[in-house]
Design a protein around this motif. Structure first.
Motif, PDB file in Angstrom:
ATOM      1  N   TYR A   1       0.924  -1.146  -0.127  1.00 55.40           N
ATOM      2  CA  TYR A   1       0.023   0.050  -0.039  1.00 55.40           C
ATOM      3  C   TYR A   1       0.993   1.259   0.016  1.00 55.40           C
ATOM      4  CZ  TYR A   1      -2.365   3.743   2.551  1.00 55.40           C
ATOM      5  OH  TYR A   1      -2.785   5.007   2.875  1.00 55.40           O
ATOM      6  N   GLU A   2       1.995   1.486   0.709  1.00 52.73           N
ATOM      7  CA  GLU A   2       2.763   2.453   0.857  1.00 52.73           C
ATOM      8  C   GLU A   2       3.294   2.671  -0.439  1.00 52.73           C
ATOM      9  OE1 GLU A   2       5.377   2.500   4.161  1.00 52.73           O
ATOM     10  OE2 GLU A   2       4.252   3.852   5.294  1.00 52.73           O
ATOM     11  N   TYR A   3       3.926   1.507  -0.900  1.00 53.72           N
ATOM     12  CA  TYR A   3       4.495   1.556  -2.294  1.00 53.72           C
ATOM     13  C   TYR A   3       3.502   2.167  -3.344  1.00 53.72           C
ATOM     14  CZ  TYR A   3       6.657   0.228  -6.843  1.00 53.72           C
ATOM     15  OH  TYR A   3       7.117   0.566  -7.738  1.00 53.72           O
ATOM     16  N   ASP A   4       2.496   1.857  -3.467  1.00 56.70           N
ATOM     17  CA  ASP A   4       1.375   2.399  -4.396  1.00 56.70           C
ATOM     18  C   ASP A   4       0.872   3.879  -3.986  1.00 56.70           C
ATOM     19  OD1 ASP A   4       1.181  -0.169  -5.535  1.00 56.70           O
ATOM     20  OD2 ASP A   4      -0.804  -0.600  -4.724  1.00 56.70           O
ATOM     21  N   VAL A   5       1.251   4.203  -3.099  1.00 56.91           N
ATOM     22  CA  VAL A   5       0.664   5.728  -2.558  1.00 56.91           C
ATOM     23  C   VAL A   5       1.732   6.671  -2.480  1.00 56.91           C
ATOM     24  CG1 VAL A   5      -1.571   4.968  -1.725  1.00 56.91           C
ATOM     25  CG2 VAL A   5       0.368   5.473  -0.104  1.00 56.91           C
ATOM     26  N   THR A   6       3.036   6.162  -2.974  1.00 52.14           N
ATOM     27  CA  THR A   6       4.167   7.081  -2.550  1.00 52.14           C
ATOM     28  C   THR A   6       4.435   8.108  -3.693  1.00 52.14           C
ATOM     29  OG1 THR A   6       5.296   5.455  -1.335  1.00 52.14           O
ATOM     30  CG2 THR A   6       6.605   6.876  -2.659  1.00 52.14           C
ATOM     31  N   PHE A   7       4.023   7.812  -5.058  1.00 50.03           N
ATOM     32  CA  PHE A   7       4.118   8.764  -5.963  1.00 50.03           C
ATOM     33  C   PHE A   7       3.522  10.311  -5.519  1.00 50.03           C
ATOM     34  CE2 PHE A   7      -0.251   7.375  -7.147  1.00 50.03           C
ATOM     35  CZ  PHE A   7      -0.838   8.708  -7.445  1.00 50.03           C
ATOM     36  N   PRO A   8       2.712  10.405  -4.705  1.00 49.65           N
ATOM     37  CA  PRO A   8       2.156  11.885  -4.525  1.00 49.65           C
ATOM     38  C   PRO A   8       3.659  12.377  -3.691  1.00 49.65           C
ATOM     39  CG  PRO A   8       0.519  10.527  -3.943  1.00 49.65           C
ATOM     40  CD  PRO A   8       1.469   9.608  -4.654  1.00 49.65           C
ATOM     41  N   ASN A   9       4.120  11.513  -2.616  1.00 58.57           N
ATOM     42  CA  ASN A   9       5.524  12.390  -2.085  1.00 58.57           C
ATOM     43  C   ASN A   9       6.297  12.496  -3.087  1.00 58.57           C
ATOM     44  OD1 ASN A   9       3.903  10.282  -0.381  1.00 58.57           O
ATOM     45  ND2 ASN A   9       4.999  11.122   1.074  1.00 58.57           N
TER      46      ASN A   9
END
Length: 172
Positions: free
Chosen positions: A83-91
């Motif tokens: 999940y963290e990997y999937d939502v890292t692009f905004p960072n």
């Protein structure tokens, strides 16, 4: 994001590094639960994923603060790390440099016992979690301690050099 981090980041002049070493955090987070149920962020729909933390990152990096996040992970990764990997692009879009280090490649490194931040090489924000990944009483501890910051940074830099940039990492 907790107030202590936002306050210290607003004061940062040069650098902010974040070390994350747990394989799961707050499994009752509604965003994580939605992800488990199939919700995915659409990179083309910025409004759907932009959040206030990203404004903080953009403001800091716009002032010249170099922000780096290092995630030390077990492989195969947990659902939470996926999940963290999937939502890292905004960072990354907001200006953070993110890397991933499989625990198997960190065996000879001496890493701190707690997750945390180091701001400008002098302020350390230690994160306290329970065994289940929930915030523990006290949550965060802010220390202005150049010696502790130097020890964290020494460990951080050694791990950072081995870590894989987000764009190249693929969770196993």
């Amino acid at each position: 994001m907790a107030t202590a981090v936002r306050e210290q980041l607003a004061k940062a002049k040069h650098s902010a590094v974040h070390l994350e070493m747990r394989d799961s955090y707050m499994l009752d987070d509604p965003e994580f639960i939605a992800w488990q149920q199939g919700r995915r962020l659409d990179p083309a729909d910025r409004e759907s994923w932009w959040r206030s933390w990203l404004d903080v990152v953009t403001e800091a990096t716009g002032r010249g603060v170099v922000m780096r996040r290092l995630r030390v992970v077990s492989e195969p990764v947990t659902d939470y790390i996926r999940y963290e990997y999937d939502v890292t692009f905004p960072n990354v879009a907001a200006g953070e440099d993110v890397r991933w280090l499989p625990r198997s490649r960190a065996g000879d490194l001496l890493l701190p016992g707690l997750d945390g931040w180091v701001m400008d090489g002098r302020v350390v924000i230690l994160h306290h979690f329970t065994g289940e990944g929930q915030w523990a009483p006290g949550k965060m501890e802010v220390r202005e301690d150049a010696n502790l910051a130097a020890r964290y940074l020494t460990a951080y830099e050694a791990a950072w050099e081995r870590a894989t940039p987000h764009a190249e990492y693929r969770p196993v």
